[in-house]
Design an enzyme around this catalytic site. Sequence first.
Site, short mmCIF file in Angstrom:
data_model
loop_
_atom_site.label_atom_id
_atom_site.label_comp_id
_atom_site.label_asym_id
_atom_site.label_seq_id
_atom_site.Cartn_x
_atom_site.Cartn_y
_atom_site.Cartn_z
N LYS A 98 -8.26 -1.73 6.12
CA LYS A 98 -8.51 -1.77 4.42
C LYS A 98 -7.45 -2.75 4.34
O LYS A 98 -8.16 -3.53 3.29
CB LYS A 98 -8.25 -0.77 3.95
CG LYS A 98 -9.90 0.27 3.84
CD LYS A 98 -9.91 1.92 2.85
CE LYS A 98 -8.69 2.44 3.76
NZ LYS A 98 -9.18 4.01 3.96
N ASP A 119 -15.23 2.83 7.79
CA ASP A 119 -14.14 3.46 7.99
C ASP A 119 -14.68 4.00 6.58
O ASP A 119 -14.17 5.49 7.32
CB ASP A 119 -12.98 2.86 7.13
CG ASP A 119 -11.89 3.48 6.32
OD1 ASP A 119 -11.38 4.22 7.39
OD2 ASP A 119 -11.62 3.60 5.39
N SER A 125 -7.78 3.69 9.78
CA SER A 125 -8.35 3.39 8.56
C SER A 125 -7.34 2.99 7.40
O SER A 125 -7.90 1.82 6.58
CB SER A 125 -8.01 4.99 7.88
OG SER A 125 -8.50 5.22 6.63
N HIS A 158 1.01 -1.25 -0.63
CA HIS A 158 -0.32 0.30 0.20
C HIS A 158 0.72 1.28 -0.39
O HIS A 158 1.99 1.27 1.10
CB HIS A 158 -1.02 0.29 1.36
CG HIS A 158 -1.91 1.51 1.20
ND1 HIS A 158 -2.66 1.24 0.47
CD2 HIS A 158 -1.76 2.03 1.69
CE1 HIS A 158 -3.86 2.43 0.83
NE2 HIS A 158 -2.70 2.96 1.91
N ARG A 181 -14.48 13.15 9.36
CA ARG A 181 -13.50 13.38 9.34
C ARG A 181 -12.90 14.59 8.80
O ARG A 181 -12.75 15.42 8.77
CB ARG A 181 -12.00 12.06 9.76
CG ARG A 181 -12.66 11.65 10.73
CD ARG A 181 -11.29 10.33 10.51
NE ARG A 181 -9.75 10.52 10.20
CZ ARG A 181 -8.77 9.96 9.19
NH1 ARG A 181 -9.37 9.06 9.10
NH2 ARG A 181 -8.09 10.45 9.17
N1 URA Z 1 -5.58 7.01 3.76
C1 URA Z 1 -6.85 6.50 3.86
O1 URA Z 1 -6.96 5.84 3.38
N2 URA Z 1 -6.82 6.92 5.27
C2 URA Z 1 -6.94 8.22 5.83
O2 URA Z 1 -7.28 8.05 6.99
C3 URA Z 1 -6.04 8.97 5.03
C4 URA Z 1 -5.72 8.59 3.86
#
Ligand code: URA
Length: 433
Positions: A187, A161, A183, A82, A168
């Site tokens: 994922k 999320d 977050s 990632h 947020r």
């Molecule tokens: N990318 C994400 O997936 N979440 C965040 O909070 C910031 C960047």
Amino acid sequence: MRMIDIITKKRDNKELTKEEIDYFVQGYTNGEVPDYQVSALLMSIFFNGMTKEEVSNLTMSMVNSGDQIDLSAIEGIKVDKHSTGGVGDTTTLVLAPLVAAVGVSVPKMSGRGLGHTGGTVDKLEAIEGFHVELDKEEFIELVNKDKLAVVGQSGNLTPADKLIYALRDVTATVDSIPLIASSIMSKKIAAGADAIVLDVKVGDGAFMKNEEDARELAETMVEIGNHVGRNTMAVISSMDEPLGLAIGNANEVIEAIETLKGKGPADLTELSLVLGAQMVVLAGKADSLEEARKMLEAVIEDGSALEKFKVFVKNQGGNPDITEDYSLLPQAEFKTEVKATERGFISKMDSENLGVAASIIGAGRQTKDDVLDLAVGIMLNKKVGDQVEAGDVLATIESNKQNVADTIERVRAAIHISDEKPDTKLIKAIITG
Ligand code: URA
Ligand code: CA
């Protein structure tokens, strides 16, 4: 349990229990806890931070809010990668076939992009006929047979999320390291990886503007991963200039192919080898990063990494001849050069603005529904540290509209020239668990 007690506890900088975290995450996902209470809690987290235990519990609670992908039918240790988001970042297209060529299973789930250029799926769709609509059986069979397949994102992954991120975004609580780390990691974990390699970008064009914050984010994510049983490593890499020379879609496919041939830009090649070596080690195919790197260099050298890319393209409906004939990819009609107006050294390339420039001519999406022009983009002709004379070509804008005067100005303004040769360093740190 009452939400007001959870907010009070966090406001007073006390540690939340797993049950309290589950209460707010699941309650918010179900619609039982209102936005205003979650907003207050997020702001308390923003100011007081979270302990390692809390951030791991938050991550797993978000994972458990939706489906998880089961990759157990795929042989071996599945390693995912990632990036926290860079401009001109083509590493996935290089890395997937590169590590597959040394025997690492790469079941990649990828999305379309919202931002400067397309995501991995958009880039791959520049190859005529290429498709990512594979059913689960086909996907697993391809990875078991050829080690590599890319499937489009599907299913109800981490709904908590999605909801918390949206909140947020409008409550000034995006910029919190525990919230960003949980977050991203939720994922990756829900997507089924056994092990995770993170590329944390730092610089003007990145989420994290300085090295100290980037290191803290990387360490937090590595801790979460290892804490919940997923082997995790991170690299901190510079976003003080775009990665490689191409910013776009079809042009980034070409750049990835050139890199697999051993002729790619130095920075993209180096980052691919550094991240790839981590993936190979986490997959248990090498004992050290040095050994892993040698294996990857060998498959570039002997052509098997490129061969793996061709098999991958063919398996998913594309023509593997694109690797030898780039005219089979979409072509932009107009090419406009941007020239230097003074001599000196390239001291900085503002990645963010170069990304915006590429996006405006059609390489990226402003909104979810925009249709990309996969042929267009920007080709840089110089990198930070290069010497230039007035009149030298700095970049070429490849577009399908003739008048790109605004884009020329934007590109020129993003490329800074100074009298002194700057220091550049691509890999800032490597964080292992
Ligand atoms: N990318 C994400 O997936 N979440 C965040 O909070 C910031 C960047
Ligand atoms: Ca690039």
